[in-house]
Write a protein that holds these residues in place. Structure first.
Motif, mmCIF file in Angstrom:
data_model
loop_
_atom_site.group_PDB
_atom_site.id
_atom_site.type_symbol
_atom_site.label_atom_id
_atom_site.label_comp_id
_atom_site.label_asym_id
_atom_site.label_seq_id
_atom_site.Cartn_x
_atom_site.Cartn_y
_atom_site.Cartn_z
ATOM 1 N N TYR A 187 0.947 -1.310 -0.138
ATOM 2 C CA TYR A 187 0.286 0.153 -0.625
ATOM 3 C C TYR A 187 0.859 1.366 0.030
ATOM 4 O O TYR A 187 1.011 1.841 -0.964
ATOM 5 C CB TYR A 187 -0.949 -0.180 1.368
ATOM 6 N N TYR A 232 -5.847 0.576 0.177
ATOM 7 C CA TYR A 232 -5.422 -0.207 -1.263
ATOM 8 C C TYR A 232 -6.162 -1.013 -1.966
ATOM 9 O O TYR A 232 -6.868 -1.687 -2.165
ATOM 10 C CB TYR A 232 -4.516 -0.961 0.403
ATOM 11 N N ARG A 233 -6.073 0.019 -3.062
ATOM 12 C CA ARG A 233 -7.151 -0.179 -4.145
ATOM 13 C C ARG A 233 -6.189 -0.799 -5.424
ATOM 14 O O ARG A 233 -4.851 -1.015 -5.228
ATOM 15 C CB ARG A 233 -7.243 1.095 -5.056
ATOM 16 N N ASN A 277 -5.626 -5.999 -1.526
ATOM 17 C CA ASN A 277 -6.553 -5.114 -2.429
ATOM 18 C C ASN A 277 -7.817 -6.076 -2.343
ATOM 19 O O ASN A 277 -8.540 -5.556 -3.388
ATOM 20 C CB ASN A 277 -5.431 -4.445 -3.116
#
Lengths: 415, 315, 441
Positions: free
Chosen positions: B51, B119-120, B209
């Motif tokens: 992240y 966090y994607r 994620n």
């Protein structure tokens, strides 16, 4: 050789607290607060503590009660009922008139029971339990107690709010809840109000999942899609809710998610932009309510918190609690718990948004307005820096959720 | 059919994620005998590192750097901690890792806060890859499958084609013999521990994620990893692989079948009513207990076959 | 008289334990501190629990991750018994409620034991872990027996006391806990001397040879497990009486971990080790957690320090001094200890200050707390406190290192002397350190 010293230092520390406890000044009105403050669920207590502290500062700046200030004394209960009961003992040792707890109906049930017994056995040292978020309906029905006041709508009322907020076009819903007391009561109540209020709605699926054990919700999504549901109704919280919505968004399911807890700390971050205009939350307050109804004063209050903590303010209900305490203590003219509890019954306070609220005498359940928020772009205050925030899509007034209760309250004989 | 295909895919994805986490622990547990309670913490660290790194230089470098960081931490733990504790026995090692897990959790809370971090999935992979009967299959899941398959291949090649891999394999099944042959077993231990931790870190990078990156993620992921490792059997990577996929599929398919023991009994003409003894237990449907099946299977396999599915020696 | 002479430590312990709560007696209000009494009762219960855990880990070399299942099942059984007694179904004195819990624990110990004792070592550990997870999940799902999330509340005031006590105050319950703790501890102590206890040791130390003696090691494990269940059940029964509620977290993995930690920190080698360990663990959890929300970090560090430097636990540390004490030369250790104390304290203070500063700036500050030492509020944003913390940690560390070297020399010399002195009496103080661990592999 360090351990010996560790040990003696520990003894010293503990002796220190225990002795120090007796020497506390009587200058403030102490409110013991117990919730998880450490470990994996520390975020719950942390978020509550921040907001309560902010509210208490405000209430104290408005004069506190009887010329005394309120003071919050946190105790870490690590999500364990036994630790909450130890905190109760500490609180009564120090003659605190209030103990407050928000998270977990199991702990709430233990505390109600513990407070009842303590007050019966020690009439000279009673304590009031302020419930700020444990919502199992049982707590103000079968288990209701004179010493317990609940300042949040119970699951049954929230379920009604949720069902009332379902749009006309929705005819097929799916229920997913956690397999324990709270989840089961959400399941029961939602079903109940759907049959009562919206007989046109068909429940196409109804599931219980083991609490906190599911790591991948995609199979549920497959099932939900196959069922043709338009809305997913869930009382899940924490990872069970976040992962559920996430997997729904990933699968591109054409669903709206009606939740109890999506607005609480951590929810918006976990859901992210994918939840735009899909996720709804039944909530006691949203930061956009005040600008929407044009209440400048309330808006300034919530904005103050935001600026101070870089964190959303979601707990207007806590401010109502302290306003009730202030009013009840002033009305009782003393900090004797029996008098305060009596003063609290049927007390009516206008909350800071300007809505009427009432502490119902029969079961000590607050009746207040409630909102349903939609998570979407383009609102004034976004949630957790995601760019999306909660726009109010429905406001249910207190008088509409004044549900009946089965409480047979045992009042202490006047002494 | 529709449900079947989608569930199969989902089960595979989840199973592969489990495998990534469990393969490192299999190596560590089989070789060093350490019930590493901090393994899921490495998973969490991997996610948090990724992240932070992806905030500055993007997801793709994080995919390499974060596991390496975890590996370094693992190596440090082994060299300065575990090796020292090793002579105090296995319970000492276990408690050491337990203490470590507590410390890591608190440090994560202090460094990244108590709330989940955003966090994607990287934008490049944030699109539906294809549709199966109307359900989207996100590209990121395919990516997860690919990464874990690559990893499985790499480990397998590493273990069978390289010298050090052969030594590790020898040490897996006959640790005493390997050291008797003059191999530097402590160094192999460090290597294995670091590699195992790095694998957990990698799982964190791509799982963080996919799920939610939060301080409780280690706590919730911990037990299931042990189940997979022990179920698969000590000393067998293949066993671990099969166990992971099996666990993934079982949990996925358990959700689909809405049956209970009572239904089963009804087939034999035995009707369960509320007055039947244990009615509450008999009426529990499969989806309600799906997530518990791995534990049930763990108990059963250990009772009847203590070496696990493909284990080379008794647990 | 011989009783007094032989068992004076037990009697002394009773006197101290009865007197200790009076240190916290609130004379102005004429009441005991409920917090201290509950905490001490908790220690009593957890001590029984840890001792019963040691029947598995210390005696039989079985590492269990699900021992709390037995505690919890005992507690649930006791709670149901109390409810039945309250409802008038049958009569049972309050004092015997823990026994009901014990019998429940024994029953479930036998049932679950039949399943789990088929294996030993890591397989055993993993089965118990799986079982623990299953039972704690079941406790949430099945309302009938477990009462779901709300658990089963009871009222301990039953008016069925044998000695005419109402058990409405924590003090009365504390006395009952003490009595039961002593009974349980004595019984467990005696159990170590029975043939079963010896055979458990034998299967731990040398599995193959124990088989040749003719005992079925599986049965030895089963009986040992069931008996451990009995004592854990007694602890569960007492738990019910203290808290008047039993919830699903009595069967949880966290409770099982507590037992393991208490036993290891106290030391599995000596009989009293687990009791020492319990005191430390409970004080850390319920005492230090009130002061600092970084308490879990301290727990973690404590474990790591323990496993690295004192694998025998606290009792091991004490036993290490035995030869020197026998040789009558303890006095010579005083000075080295006194010299090592200031740097150790410095390190400890530096470390605690460091952690608290870090924890405060990241989490505590936002909760509206103030960081104060002895009444002085400290501004954590200035570098000064950090510098002090780091300096204390580094200087203390270096100093401690120097002192440790001197200490070790002195220690080795004394040990050598003690060895020579006791050469004829032979080393009977040898303790089976690490035996349990060996059996694990």
């Amino acid at each position: 050789m360090l351990q010996g010293k560790w040990f003696s230092a520990l003894i010293g520390i503990v002796l220190g607290i225990a002795c120090g406890g007796h020497a506390l000044a009587q200058g403030t009105i102490k409110v013991a607060y117990t919730d998880p403050l450490s470990g994996p669920f520390a975020q719950v207590g942390d978020a509550n503590l921040k907001q309560m502290q902010y509210i208490i500062d405000y209430i104290n700046s408005k004069g506190g009660a009887l010329g005394k200030k309120f003071e919050l004394v946190p105790f870490d209960n690590k999500s364990q009922p036994s630790d909450a009961l130890i905190a109760l003992k500490s609180a009564t040792d120090q003659n605190m008139p209030f103990i407050m707890q928000c998270s977990g109906s199991n702990i709430a049930a233990a505390l109600i029971d513990g407070v009842n017994k303590h007050n019966d056995r020690n009439p000279d040292n009673r304590i009031i339990y302020l419930n700020c978020g444990a919502v199992a309906p049982e707590l103000t029905n079968e288990q209701c107690s004179f010493w317990h006041f609940r300042f949040d709508l119970h699951a049954g009322m929230k379920a009604e709010v949720m069902v009332r907020a379902l749009p006309k076009e929705t005819t097929k819903v799916y229920l997913i809840n956690q397999d324990y007391l709270f989840g089961q009561s959400v399941q029961r109540e939602v079903r109940n109000y759907i049959t009562k209020l919206r007989p046109d709605i068909q429940i196409v699926g109804d599931e219980l999942i083991p609490l906190g054990k599911i790591k991948d919700f995609s199979p549920y999504m497959t099932k939900i899609k196959a069922s043709g549901a338009q809305a997913l109704l869930t009382g899940n919280w924490g990872p069970d809710m976040n992962l559920l919505i996430k997997s729904g968004v990933d699968a591109g399911a054409d669903l709206r998610y009606y939740t109890f807890y999506a607005h609480l700390a951590g929810g918006p971050t976990a859901i992210g932009a994918g939840g735009d205009n899909r996720v709804l939350a039944v909530m006691s307050f949203g930061e956009n309510v005040a600008p929407e109804i044009g209440n400048k004063e309330a808006e300034a209050f919530t904005e103050g918190f935001r600026q101070k903590h870089k964190f959303d303010f979601s707990a207007a209900g806590f401010r109502t609690i302290f306003e009730y305490l202030q009013a009840a203590v002033n009305k009782a003219g003393s900090i004797d718990p029996l008098k305060i509890a009596t003063a609290m019954e049927d007390l009516q306070v206008k909350d800071f948004l300007g809505f009427d609220t009432k502490m119902r005498k029969e079961d000590h359940q607050i009746i207040s307005e409630y909102f349903v928020g939609t998570f979407k772009k383009g609102v004034k205050y976004d949630a957790e820096g995601t760019g999306l925030g909660w726009a109010t899509s429905a406001t249910i007034l207190a008088k509409d959720i004044d549900q009946p209760n089965t409480c047979k309250m045992k009042r202490p004989s006047a002494s | 059919m529709e449900v079947f295909v989608v569930s199969l895919l989902n089960g595979l994805v989840y199973g592969m994620l489990l495998f990534m986490l469990a393969s490192g622990l299999t190596l560590i547990l089989s070789m060093m005998g350490v019930l590493n309670f901090a393994h899921a913490s490495a998973y969490m660290l991997g996610a948090y590192f990724a992240y932070t790194i992806s905030l500055y230089i993007g997801f793709w470098p994080a995919l390499i750097i974060a596991p390496l960081l975890c590996g370094l931490i693992g190596a440090a733990i082994e060299m300065w901690g575990l090796r020292r504790v090793h002579r105090n026995g296995h319970i000492a090692e276990l408690l050491f890792t337990f203490g470590l897990a507590l410390i890591i959790e608190k440090v994560v809370q202090m460094s990244w806060g108590l709330l989940p971090v955003p966090y994607r999935v990287p934008e490049l992979l944030d699109f539906p890859l294809f549709k199966v009967y109307g359900t989207q299959f996100p590209a990121y899941r395919a990516f997860m499958l690919a990464i874990s398959a690559l990893m499985f291949g790499a480990i397998w090649l590493g273990l069978t084609r390289t010298r050090i891999g052969l030594v590790i394999q020898a040490a897996l099944t006959h640790p005493d013999m390997a050291s008797a042959l003059g191999h530097n077993v402590p160094r192999i231990f460090t290597l294995v521990f670091a590699a195992g931790t790095a694998l957990a870190g990698l799982a964190g990078v791509i799982g963080g994620n996919y799920q939610v990156t939060e301080p409780a993620m280690a706590f919730t992921m911990g037990p299931i990893v042990f189940v997979v490792v022990v179920f698969g059997g000590l000393g067998s990577l293949t066993g671990c692989f099969i166990a992971s996929i099996l666990m993934g599929l079982i949990q996925t398919f358990a959700v689909v079948f809405d049956v209970s023991l009572a239904d089963l009994l009804a087939k034999f003409g035995f009707v369960v009513t509320s007055s039947t003894p244990f009615a509450e237990v008999l009426n529990v449907t499969l989806p309600r207990v799906g997530a518990l099946l791995p534990f049930l299977m763990l108990v059963l396999i250990l009772v009847f076959r203590p070496r696990g599915l493909m284990g080379t020696r008794d647990t | 008289m011989t009783l007094l002479r032989r068992h004076w430590p037990w009697l002394l312990a009773i006197v101290i334990l009865l007197a200790f709560p009076f240190l916290f007696y609130d004379w102005s209000k004429g009441r005991h501190s409920g917090f201290v009494l509950t905490l001490m009762s908790e220690i009593g219960v957890m001590a029984i629990f840890a001792l019963s855990y040691n029947m598995l880990m210390g005696q039989a070399g079985l590492l269990s991750f699900g021992h709390a299942v037995l505690l919890g099942m005992g507690a649930y059984c006791a709670a149901h018994v109390v409810l039945l007694v309250k409802a008038g179904s049958f009569w049972l004195p309050t004092e015997l409620v823990p026994l009901a819990g014990g019998l429940g624990g024994l029953f479930f110990g036998y049932v679950f034991g039949w399943l789990v004792t088929k294996q030993r070592a890591t397989a055993f550990a993993m089965i118990t872990m799986g079982l623990g997870e299953l039972v704690s999940a079941a406790a949430l799902m099945f309302m009938g027996f477990f009462g779901g999330e709300g658990g089963i509340p009871i009222d301990r005031v039953m008016d069925t006391s044998l000695v005419g006590v109402k058990y409405s105050s924590p003090w009365q319950v504390y006395c009952l806990v003490l009595v039961w703790a002593f009974i349980a501890a004595i019984l467990m102590r005696l159990q170590t001397q029975t043939p079963l206890g010896s055979m458990a040791n034998a299967t731990r130390d040398n599995f193959e040879r124990a088989q040749f003696v003719g005992y079925d090691p599986r049965m030895v494990r089963l009986y040992q497990f069931a008996l451990a269940g009995f004592f854990a059940g007694i602890a569960g029964g007492l738990y019910v009486l203290i808290y008047e509620i039993v919830t699903f977290d009595t069967v949880s993995a966290a409770k099982s971990a507590n037992a393991l930690l208490a036993v290891y920190i106290g030391g599995a080698g000596g009989f009293f080790g687990p009791i020492l360990g319990t005191i430390v663990v409970v004080l850390l959890q319920s005492g230090v957690s009130l002061l600092s929300n970084a308490w879990l970090l301290y727990v973690g560090v404590l474990f790591i320090v323990m496993v690295m430097y004192a694998p025998g636990g606290l009792i091991g540390l004490i036993f290490m001094h035995m030869p020197i004490w026998r040789a009558g030369r303890m006095r010579e250790l005083l000075l080295p200890y006194a010299r090592a104390f200031p740097p150790a304290l410095l390190v400890l203070l530096g470390f605690v200050l460091m952690v608290e500063l870090a924890s405060f700036t990241t989490i505590g500050a936002a909760q509206g707390k103030k960081f104060s030492i002895a009444g002085h509020t400290i501004d954590t944003t200035t570098p000064m406190p950090w510098v002090i913390a780091i300096a204390a940690l580094v200087l203390g560390g270096l100093w401690l290192r120097r002192e440790a070297r001197g200490f070790r020399e002195r220690w080795d010399a004394l040990m050598e002397g003690a060895k020579v002195a006791s050469a004829k009496t032979s080393a009977d103080a040898k303790i089976p350190l690490g035996k349990a661990q060996e059996a694990m592999s």
